[in-house]
Design a protein around this motif. Structure first.
Motif, PDB file in Angstrom:
ATOM      1  N   ALA A 152       0.925  35.325  33.781  1.00  9.23           N
ATOM      2  CA  ALA A 152       1.467  34.132  33.113  1.00  9.23           C
ATOM      3  C   ALA A 152       1.207  34.209  31.607  1.00  9.23           C
ATOM      4  N   ALA A 153       0.041  34.682  31.221  1.00  9.38           N
ATOM      5  CA  ALA A 153      -0.267  34.823  29.796  1.00  9.38           C
ATOM      6  C   ALA A 153       0.694  35.818  29.138  1.00  9.38           C
ATOM      7  N   ILE A 154       0.944  36.931  29.806  1.00 11.35           N
ATOM      8  CA  ILE A 154       1.879  37.932  29.278  1.00 11.35           C
ATOM      9  C   ILE A 154       3.266  37.318  29.134  1.00 11.35           C
ATOM     10  N   LYS A 155       3.696  36.617  30.161  1.00 12.16           N
ATOM     11  CA  LYS A 155       5.018  35.971  30.149  1.00 12.16           C
ATOM     12  C   LYS A 155       5.143  34.977  28.996  1.00 12.16           C
ATOM     13  N   ASN A 156       4.018  34.367  28.611  1.00 15.11           N
ATOM     14  CA  ASN A 156       4.027  33.379  27.531  1.00 15.11           C
ATOM     15  C   ASN A 156       3.684  33.965  26.160  1.00 15.11           C
ATOM     16  N   GLY A 157       3.703  35.288  26.048  1.00 21.31           N
ATOM     17  CA  GLY A 157       3.573  35.930  24.743  1.00 21.31           C
ATOM     18  C   GLY A 157       2.160  36.256  24.297  1.00 21.31           C
ATOM     19  N   TYR A 158       1.232  36.424  25.227  1.00 23.72           N
ATOM     20  CA  TYR A 158      -0.157  36.748  24.893  1.00 23.72           C
ATOM     21  C   TYR A 158      -0.537  38.124  25.434  1.00 23.72           C
TER      22      TYR A 158
END
Length: 152
Positions: free
Chosen positions: A67-73
């Motif tokens: 989820a973090a990757i999906k949100n640009g992190y």
């Protein structure tokens, strides 16, 4: 001026080659920009429970990282890395893993504490998470406390 293999001027081939090279340079610039944008994403330290139902908690931590990757992190989850290398049952190795995690936490822009919120809007934290929370506070890191159900 472009010259052919015999040394004669060949403006048609020269023009074609200049177009090919221009397209190549543009593609390289696009690739470089995309890679730079990904590498410059904010780094977030992911803190969630590991002990207890390890398999479920590991799956949850992976879901939180995705989820973090999906949100640009760029997620950093030391509890997914060090238990594979160090023996969590050995107190010295466990302490080493926790300290390694805190060193990684120091390199991050944000720290996310993730778990299931109770009726008082607090999440249950393990001892390791509490130590990470104290370290994040000491370092004046941006802290987010989230319900694991929020991350999709």
């Amino acid at each position: 001026m472009y010259k052919n293999y015999e040394g004669f001027s060949d403006p048609t081939a020269g023009l074609a080659m200049s177009h090919v090279m221009k397209e190549y340079r543009e593609e390289r610039r696009r690739t470089w920009r995309r890679e730079t944008e990904i590498k410059e994403r904010p780094k977030v330290y992911m803190a969630s429970k590991y002990a207890g139902d390890i398999e479920k908690n590991r799956r949850d931590a992976i879901r939180y990282c995705r989820a973090a990757i999906k949100n640009g992190y760029i997620p950093i989850a030391s509890h997914l890395l060090y238990p594979q290398i160090l023996d969590d049952k050995d107190s010295r190795e466990r302490e080493l893993g926790l300290l390694f995690g805190q060193a990684l936490l120091a390199c991050c822009d944000e720290v996310w504490f993730i778990g299931n919120k109770d009726k008082n809007e607090k999440i249950e934290m393990s001892d390791g998470m509490k130590a990470e929370y104290r370290e994040a506070k000491r370092l004046h890191k941006m802290i987010r406390i989230m319900d694991g159900k929020e991350l999709r």
